[in-house]
Write a protein that holds these residues in place. Structure first.
Motif, mmCIF file in Angstrom:
data_model
loop_
_atom_site.group_PDB
_atom_site.id
_atom_site.type_symbol
_atom_site.label_atom_id
_atom_site.label_comp_id
_atom_site.label_asym_id
_atom_site.label_seq_id
_atom_site.Cartn_x
_atom_site.Cartn_y
_atom_site.Cartn_z
ATOM 1 N N MET A 169 -42.497 -36.709 -7.408
ATOM 2 C CA MET A 169 -41.236 -36.128 -6.969
ATOM 3 C C MET A 169 -41.481 -34.841 -6.173
ATOM 4 N N GLU A 170 -42.715 -34.332 -6.245
ATOM 5 C CA GLU A 170 -43.094 -33.146 -5.475
ATOM 6 C C GLU A 170 -44.164 -33.509 -4.458
ATOM 7 N N ASN A 171 -44.287 -32.678 -3.451
ATOM 8 C CA ASN A 171 -45.315 -32.859 -2.435
ATOM 9 C C ASN A 171 -46.666 -32.455 -3.026
ATOM 10 N N THR A 172 -47.686 -33.273 -2.804
ATOM 11 C CA THR A 172 -49.019 -33.007 -3.356
ATOM 12 C C THR A 172 -49.958 -32.375 -2.330
ATOM 13 N N ARG A 173 -49.432 -31.995 -1.187
ATOM 14 C CA ARG A 173 -50.273 -31.501 -0.088
ATOM 15 C C ARG A 173 -51.135 -30.309 -0.481
ATOM 16 N N ARG A 174 -50.561 -29.340 -1.197
ATOM 17 C CA ARG A 174 -51.319 -28.130 -1.511
ATOM 18 C C ARG A 174 -52.570 -28.448 -2.330
ATOM 19 N N ILE A 175 -52.448 -29.285 -3.325
ATOM 20 C CA ILE A 175 -53.619 -29.641 -4.125
ATOM 21 C C ILE A 175 -54.583 -30.508 -3.317
ATOM 22 N N GLN A 176 -54.049 -31.349 -2.422
ATOM 23 C CA GLN A 176 -54.909 -32.189 -1.597
ATOM 24 C C GLN A 176 -55.740 -31.347 -0.623
ATOM 25 N N ARG A 177 -55.186 -30.237 -0.168
ATOM 26 C CA ARG A 177 -55.970 -29.338 0.701
ATOM 27 C C ARG A 177 -57.176 -28.793 -0.052
ATOM 28 N N HIS A 178 -56.966 -28.402 -1.308
ATOM 29 C CA HIS A 178 -58.084 -27.910 -2.125
ATOM 30 C C HIS A 178 -59.122 -29.004 -2.333
ATOM 31 N N LEU A 179 -58.666 -30.222 -2.568
ATOM 32 C CA LEU A 179 -59.590 -31.341 -2.754
ATOM 33 C C LEU A 179 -60.386 -31.610 -1.479
ATOM 34 N N ALA A 180 -59.719 -31.574 -0.320
ATOM 35 C CA ALA A 180 -60.377 -31.838 0.963
ATOM 36 C C ALA A 180 -61.454 -30.800 1.274
ATOM 37 N N LYS A 181 -61.239 -29.567 0.840
ATOM 38 C CA LYS A 181 -62.204 -28.483 1.095
ATOM 39 C C LYS A 181 -63.260 -28.396 -0.007
ATOM 40 N N ASN A 182 -63.233 -29.330 -0.952
ATOM 41 C CA ASN A 182 -64.132 -29.319 -2.111
ATOM 42 C C ASN A 182 -63.974 -28.053 -2.945
ATOM 43 N N ASN A 183 -62.791 -27.472 -2.940
ATOM 44 C CA ASN A 183 -62.477 -26.320 -3.780
ATOM 45 C C ASN A 183 -61.874 -26.756 -5.116
ATOM 46 N N ALA A 184 -61.665 -28.061 -5.276
ATOM 47 C CA ALA A 184 -61.063 -28.595 -6.500
ATOM 48 C C ALA A 184 -61.544 -30.016 -6.703
ATOM 49 N N ARG A 185 -61.332 -30.501 -7.915
ATOM 50 C CA ARG A 185 -61.629 -31.895 -8.217
ATOM 51 C C ARG A 185 -60.621 -32.390 -9.243
ATOM 52 N N VAL A 186 -60.402 -33.679 -9.242
ATOM 53 C CA VAL A 186 -59.484 -34.279 -10.214
ATOM 54 C C VAL A 186 -60.304 -34.560 -11.467
ATOM 55 N N ALA A 187 -60.043 -33.788 -12.514
ATOM 56 C CA ALA A 187 -60.831 -33.910 -13.751
ATOM 57 C C ALA A 187 -60.072 -34.677 -14.825
ATOM 58 N N SER A 188 -58.765 -34.535 -14.859
ATOM 59 C CA SER A 188 -57.998 -35.172 -15.929
ATOM 60 C C SER A 188 -56.549 -35.261 -15.496
ATOM 61 N N ASN A 189 -55.933 -36.391 -15.773
ATOM 62 C CA ASN A 189 -54.509 -36.577 -15.549
ATOM 63 C C ASN A 189 -53.857 -36.859 -16.879
ATOM 64 N N LEU A 190 -52.736 -36.264 -17.120
ATOM 65 C CA LEU A 190 -51.983 -36.539 -18.324
ATOM 66 C C LEU A 190 -50.637 -37.075 -17.882
ATOM 67 N N PHE A 191 -50.331 -38.287 -18.289
ATOM 68 C CA PHE A 191 -49.076 -38.912 -17.889
ATOM 69 C C PHE A 191 -48.149 -38.917 -19.092
ATOM 70 N N LEU A 192 -47.012 -38.281 -18.948
ATOM 71 C CA LEU A 192 -46.045 -38.174 -20.042
ATOM 72 C C LEU A 192 -44.720 -38.777 -19.655
ATOM 73 N N THR A 193 -43.937 -39.156 -20.635
ATOM 74 C CA THR A 193 -42.559 -39.530 -20.412
ATOM 75 C C THR A 193 -41.727 -38.920 -21.524
ATOM 76 N N HIS A 194 -40.449 -38.823 -21.312
ATOM 77 C CA HIS A 194 -39.567 -38.213 -22.328
ATOM 78 C C HIS A 194 -39.081 -39.280 -23.279
#
Length: 194
Positions: A169-194
């Motif tokens: 529901m939100e734009n993921t561009r900011r985090i993708q920029r960090h990933l593209a520059k190798n300043n970040a990595r996807v280490a863990s995803n937590l998927f929740l529902t109410h």
């Protein structure tokens, strides 16, 4: 999208990002929605299976102190799960292995909290022995730490193992920029529902 440090405060531009959270739309496709529910159920099943093993071991240990019980660790309980999963859950391959690992990790944490509370090493209110999770009362969740996780180029799609693409529901561009520059990595995803 919210970027935060390890205290939960928003991260100013230029700081190190240690976490990001995105709200995703519930899948419109019934098959995808069913797959998400299946992962939640698999996590709950593994939690309940491990708790049953722990209780069974505790009962056996009371009658025979030499009984070789399984340690309450993230190494021992998943190893026992892998030895028994084909027999107790022949459908286990329908979900990511992370769903089962997530449930067992939740139980190990609950047992640790109970033990620490019981022996006075945990501050705060007393924590009771873990209880079995019911579909009606359990908070549906699953954590992914391995497998294909990432973002698609549209800046709106998050990809999780076995489940596949979910629309953010939100734009993921900011985090993708960090990933593209190798300043970040996807280490863990937590998927929740109410």
């Amino acid at each position: 999208m919210q970027l935060c440090d390890d205290t939960g405060e928003k991260v100013p531009t230029g700081w190190t990002v240690t976490g990001a959270s995105f709200e995703v739309e519930w899948p419109k496709d019934p098959q995808s929605a069913s797959l998400v529910w299946s992962h939640f159920g698999a996590r709950r099943f593994a939690y309940n299976w491990a708790l049953a093993k722990v209780k069974s071991d505790m009962d056996a240990k009371r009658t025979d102190v030499s009984y070789p019980s399984t340690p309450w660790t993230l190494e021992a309980l998943p190893k026992r799960w892998n030895q028994e999963k084909n027999e107790v859950a022949p459908w286990w391959g329908d979900n990511s292995k992370e769903a089962y690992a997530s449930g067992i990790a939740d139980l190990v944490r609950a047992l640790s909290n109970w033990s620490s509370s019981k022996h006075g090493r945990r501050k705060g209110r007393k924590v009771g022995f873990p209880k079995f999770k019911s579909k009606r009362k359990d908070r549906n969740r699953v954590r992914f730490t391995t497998g294909t996780m990432g973002f698609e180029d549209d800046h709106r799609t998050i990809v999780l193992p076995m489940i596949g693409a979910l629309r953010s529901m939100e734009n993921t561009r900011r985090i993708q920029r960090h990933l593209a520059k190798n300043n970040a990595r996807v280490a863990s995803n937590l998927f929740l529902t109410h």
